[in-house]
Design an enzyme around this catalytic site. Sequence first.
Site, short mmCIF file in Angstrom:
data_model
loop_
_atom_site.label_atom_id
_atom_site.label_comp_id
_atom_site.label_asym_id
_atom_site.label_seq_id
_atom_site.Cartn_x
_atom_site.Cartn_y
_atom_site.Cartn_z
N SER A 127 0.84 -1.20 0.00
CA SER A 127 0.00 0.00 0.00
C SER A 127 0.86 1.24 0.00
CB SER A 127 -0.85 -0.02 1.28
OG SER A 127 -1.40 1.25 1.53
N ALA A 128 0.33 2.31 -0.55
CA ALA A 128 1.01 3.61 -0.50
C ALA A 128 1.18 4.08 0.93
CB ALA A 128 0.22 4.64 -1.30
N TYR A 151 -1.69 -1.05 10.98
CA TYR A 151 -1.98 -1.53 9.62
C TYR A 151 -0.79 -1.24 8.70
CZ TYR A 151 -3.51 -1.16 4.80
OH TYR A 151 -3.56 -1.25 3.43
N LYS A 155 2.13 -3.74 6.57
CA LYS A 155 2.48 -3.71 5.14
C LYS A 155 3.99 -3.52 4.98
CE LYS A 155 -1.51 -4.55 3.50
NZ LYS A 155 -1.75 -5.86 2.87
N ARG A 233 -5.60 12.72 -3.26
CA ARG A 233 -5.18 11.32 -3.36
C ARG A 233 -5.18 10.88 -4.82
NH1 ARG A 233 -4.45 12.59 1.05
NH2 ARG A 233 -4.91 11.54 3.01
N GLY A 296 -3.60 11.36 11.33
CA GLY A 296 -2.81 10.45 10.48
C GLY A 296 -2.91 10.75 9.00
N ASP A 297 -3.87 11.60 8.57
CA ASP A 297 -4.01 11.91 7.14
C ASP A 297 -2.91 12.87 6.68
OD1 ASP A 297 -6.16 10.31 6.69
OD2 ASP A 297 -7.64 11.93 6.52
C1 UD1 Z 1 -6.76 4.95 3.69
C2 UD1 Z 1 -5.71 4.61 4.69
C3 UD1 Z 1 -4.59 3.88 3.99
C4 UD1 Z 1 -5.13 2.63 3.35
C5 UD1 Z 1 -6.28 2.93 2.44
C6 UD1 Z 1 -6.93 1.61 2.11
C7 UD1 Z 1 -5.90 6.28 6.47
C8 UD1 Z 1 -5.22 7.41 7.17
N1 UD1 Z 1 -5.26 5.79 5.38
O1 UD1 Z 1 -6.16 5.81 2.72
O2 UD1 Z 1 -3.57 3.55 4.89
O3 UD1 Z 1 -4.12 1.96 2.63
O4 UD1 Z 1 -7.25 3.77 3.09
O5 UD1 Z 1 -8.07 1.76 1.39
O6 UD1 Z 1 -6.94 5.82 6.86
N2 UD1 Z 1 -12.11 11.58 3.61
C9 UD1 Z 1 -13.09 12.47 4.00
N3 UD1 Z 1 -14.25 11.99 4.55
C10 UD1 Z 1 -14.47 10.64 4.72
C11 UD1 Z 1 -13.46 9.73 4.31
C12 UD1 Z 1 -12.29 10.24 3.76
O7 UD1 Z 1 -12.93 13.69 3.85
O8 UD1 Z 1 -15.53 10.26 5.24
C13 UD1 Z 1 -10.89 12.10 2.96
C14 UD1 Z 1 -9.60 11.76 3.68
O9 UD1 Z 1 -9.28 12.72 4.66
C15 UD1 Z 1 -8.60 11.72 2.51
C16 UD1 Z 1 -9.44 11.22 1.34
O10 UD1 Z 1 -10.80 11.48 1.69
O11 UD1 Z 1 -8.14 13.03 2.21
C17 UD1 Z 1 -9.28 9.74 1.06
O12 UD1 Z 1 -9.52 9.01 2.27
P1 UD1 Z 1 -9.63 7.40 2.27
O13 UD1 Z 1 -10.55 6.95 1.22
O14 UD1 Z 1 -9.93 6.97 3.68
O15 UD1 Z 1 -8.17 6.94 1.84
P2 UD1 Z 1 -6.74 7.26 2.48
O16 UD1 Z 1 -6.84 7.96 3.77
O17 UD1 Z 1 -5.91 7.90 1.42
#
Ligand code: UD1
Length: 340
Positions: A127-128, A151, A155, A233, A296-297
């Site tokens: 994973s990234a 998690y 990885k 992302r 963590g984001d």
């Molecule tokens: C997340 C995990 C990552 C994992 C991947 C697997 C975290 C910090 N990272 O990636 O380790 O490999 O999922 O699928 O959990 N967002 C919102 N509202 C929401 C959900 C997300 O604003 O209800 C935003 C997040 O802040 C982020 C973006 O949407 O900027 C993408 O989020 P998400 O789909 O959860 O992916 P990652 O955080 O990139």
Amino acid sequence: MTQMRVLLTGATGFIGSHTWLNLLACGFQVVGVDDFSNSSPAVLDRLHQLAGTEPAFIRADVCDASAMAAVFSRERFDAVIHFAALKAVGESTEKPLAYYANNIGGLLTLTQAMAGHECKTLVFSSSATVYGKPESLPIREDAALSSTNPYGATKLMGETILRDLGHADAGWAVALLRYFNPVGAHESGLIGEDPRGTPNNLMPFVAQVAAGKRERLKVFGHDYATPDGTGVRDYIHVLDLAAGHVDALNYLLDTRQSITANLGTGRGHSVLDVVHAFERASGTSVPCDFVARRPGDVDASYADVTLANTVLGWEATRDLDTMCADSWRWQRMNPNGLAG
Ligand code: UD1
């Protein structure tokens, strides 16, 4: 040419099921393994419908050493693609032992069974997340690695274990595939991402808001150093990701060389880009509230995909609008997922 035989673990999950279909289309013989801890047996019916043949399947937990030994004793495999793992970041901080036991325990059980049966070709779901907070963008495979939660640690550790295995025995050919943000669904609407409970990830949550199952999206943070302040992302269509696995597998089988590669589009989209694309695809509105950042984001994460492009000859072809359209079709056709 004799048909190559591939074992898929986590085969009925989101990425596993799409890869399964693609492998069959490319002429591989596939046996799937899953314990249905985060997927439904109904996926097998859907795969049957899509592939036109009954999928060969064994219900088993990859952590079960005797079950894994039995799988390899029963038939010969040329390669394994290992998807089976727990993947929720938040849950991993609450249940670290479950994450280490499943993700590390499962990898050890699997590779020991493989080694015992002279099967040394493996594609591993990384994973990234292994890039932690990236120092520069786009992210290349030689960037610094770190983890901020159990998690991510599993990885990173999984990659280390497999690298050490390759150093110890040059007979192993391993692909470490670092996925960016897999979304979308098969264009038939028959298989897709089927989260249990409240989705953790953005796209399935947006889909449920568009469908009226949830009222509003919480946008986590709007003060990031990005063009519109929301997190950026690299969203990649699951069918492109599936194709990347087939290309990586062919590379291992052809060259016997190991490889570590990013699988992404190389393009970043913000949370609001995703919301707007989903609104266009669905013809509905996705009401949002701006809330605090999620711990963590990171501000932005997107891949340098030069390596996969040049070495694997692979490229993601589907854009964000296609990802949203396919995700919406899956949501509409399966409003309660496959378990419900
Ligand atoms: C997340 C995990 C990552 C994992 C991947 C697997 C975290 C910090 N990272 O990636 O380790 O490999 O999922 O699928 O959990 N967002 C919102 N509202 C929401 C959900 C997300 O604003 O209800 C935003 C997040 O802040 C982020 C973006 O949407 O900027 C993408 O989020 P998400 O789909 O959860 O992916 P990652 O955080 O990139």
